[in-house]
Design a protein around this motif. Structure first.
Motif, PDB file in Angstrom:
ATOM      1  N   TYR A 102       0.766  -1.098  -0.369  1.00 50.22           N
ATOM      2  CA  TYR A 102      -0.122   0.025  -0.106  1.00 50.22           C
ATOM      3  C   TYR A 102       0.888   1.358   0.267  1.00 50.22           C
ATOM      4  O   TYR A 102       0.542   2.163  -0.373  1.00 50.22           O
ATOM      5  N   SER A 151      -5.079  -3.882  -4.478  1.00 53.70           N
ATOM      6  CA  SER A 151      -4.056  -3.251  -4.756  1.00 53.70           C
ATOM      7  C   SER A 151      -4.768  -2.015  -5.690  1.00 53.70           C
ATOM      8  O   SER A 151      -4.171  -0.826  -6.163  1.00 53.70           O
ATOM      9  N   LEU A 154      -7.172   0.011  -4.852  1.00 57.73           N
ATOM     10  CA  LEU A 154      -7.133   1.661  -4.633  1.00 57.73           C
ATOM     11  C   LEU A 154      -5.798   2.320  -5.414  1.00 57.73           C
ATOM     12  O   LEU A 154      -5.902   4.218  -5.431  1.00 57.73           O
ATOM     13  N   THR A 325     -14.553  -2.569   1.196  1.00 62.39           N
ATOM     14  CA  THR A 325     -13.339  -2.383   0.236  1.00 62.39           C
ATOM     15  C   THR A 325     -13.033  -0.707   0.852  1.00 62.39           C
ATOM     16  O   THR A 325     -11.899  -1.062   0.873  1.00 62.39           O
ATOM     17  N   GLU A 328     -11.415  -1.469   3.585  1.00 58.53           N
ATOM     18  CA  GLU A 328      -9.990  -1.523   4.405  1.00 58.53           C
ATOM     19  C   GLU A 328      -9.134  -0.682   3.576  1.00 58.53           C
ATOM     20  O   GLU A 328      -7.757   0.068   4.031  1.00 58.53           O
ATOM     21  N   LEU A 329      -9.539   0.479   2.808  1.00 56.66           N
ATOM     22  CA  LEU A 329      -8.366   1.172   1.460  1.00 56.66           C
ATOM     23  C   LEU A 329      -8.812   2.351   2.747  1.00 56.66           C
ATOM     24  O   LEU A 329      -8.118   4.252   1.994  1.00 56.66           O
TER      25      LEU A 329
END
Length: 343
Positions: A102, A151, A154, A325, A328-329
């Protein structure tokens, strides 16, 4: 405009869909007068396979600047040297990007924002599959779900405001294409009812080499289903493109064992050439406009999503994928980014 969400799910079996897509469809090449001069593009995983071939094709359309976003700078520079020799008038740069990290993704997006005066095209091609259960060391998530989905999403979210601000200098929207797979149409998604859902992929009991890969790609379809409500096609046209099964790529580069490598190589002989496979990405960028926003492109045309997404149960899972999601981000400020894209 009729998009993937508006189409009826395919009534034919996946086997027939796969056969038609793999062997009966024909490439749709860009018009001879397509000219990308003055434009800048990013291709993740652009040093090899389909990413490298997509780079070749975009440079062949007179692309002015290309950023190869790669994990290995050494291999990236080797690929860039070949591209510079073939297209000496283009500016080809190699930037480091580790899709397992990340912080690396955030640093890459920050560099795009600070160092590029314009960015018109992004092809999010980096990805792969594993035949053995593997956790990504930096996040603790299953490897394919981490790289192919979390990923990638993101990076897309971080790039959207930059593309909006720096990709409309000629009046047309910027483009972001995520590399997908026809196998999403065959995904059984066996853990779809697990709560929490994303974390369930991190349990080795839920791992299946093919199903995990299929589901990792299907998750992006689910996220895109809602994403288009936040991102206007007037700012950034975002779509998914399937290259079909192709030979000569490094999709299975991490496979171990001579027998498995030989089996995949033999099956790969039935695949499309990288040139034809990568043409699907270029087609999504230059041949399709706002009508492709939020769509899944397969066989060089707009295709329905997997049938599950259209069902009441599918809508519930889409909401769960969306919320999990974003949670998570959250560390990357993705919710404010989405709000800014609505403005």
């Amino acid at each position: 405009m009729v998009g993937s969400k508006d189409l009826q799910p395919s009534p034919t079996s996946f086997g027939k869909v796969f056969y038609n897509n793999q062997f009966r469809e024909h490439p749709v090449w860009p018009s001879p007068d397509t000219n990308l001069s003055g434009k800048t593009a990013i291709i993740t995983g652009g040093n090899t396979g389909l990413g490298y071939e997509a780079a070749l094709q975009l440079l062949g359309l007179k692309l002015s600047k290309l950023i190869l976003a790669v994990r290995s700078l050494e291999r990236g520079e080797a690929a860039a040297a070949k591209l510079r020799k073939l297209h000496p008038n283009a500016n080809v740069e190699v930037w480091q990007l580790d899709m397992c990290s990340y912080p690396s993704i955030q640093a890459f997006a920050s560099r795009v924002d600070s160092q590029l005066s314009r960015i018109d095209i992004a092809v999010l091609n980096a990805g792969g599959m594993r035949l053995e259960f593997t956790l990504n060391k930096s996040t603790g998530h299953e490897w394919a779900v981490q790289v192919n989905y979390l990923s990638t999403i993101l990076l897309a979210l971080l790039l959207f405001p930059i593309l909006k601000a720096k990709g409309k200098s000629d009046g047309s929207p910027a483009r972001l294409t995520i590399v997908s797979a026809a196998l999403t149409l065959a995904a059984k998604f066996p853990n779809k009812n697990e709560i929490p859902l994303l974390a369930s992929f991190d349990n080795p009991k839920n791992f299946d080499q093919q199903e995990t890969y299929n589901s990792s790609k299907l998750l992006a379809h689910m996220f895109l289903w809602k994403l288009v409500d936040c991102v206007s096609a007037d700012d950034v046209i975002v779509n998914l493109a399937d290259p079909a099964w192709c030979k000569g790529t490094e999709l299975t580069r991490d496979i171990k064992g001579a027998g498995m490598k030989l089996a995949f190589k033999a099956f790969g002989m039935l695949g499309r050439t990288p040139k034809v496979g990568a043409s699907c990405f270029v087609d999504a960028i230059v041949n399709h406009g706002k009508e492709s926003h939020g769509c899944f492109l397969m066989s060089w045309k707009i295709h329905p999503f997997a049938a599950f997404l259209y069902t009441p149960e599918g809508k519930v899972v889409i909401e769960r994928v969306w919320e999990e999601t974003l949670a998570e981000l959250e560390f990357a400020g993705v919710r404010p980014i989405l709000e800014s894209m609505r403005a």
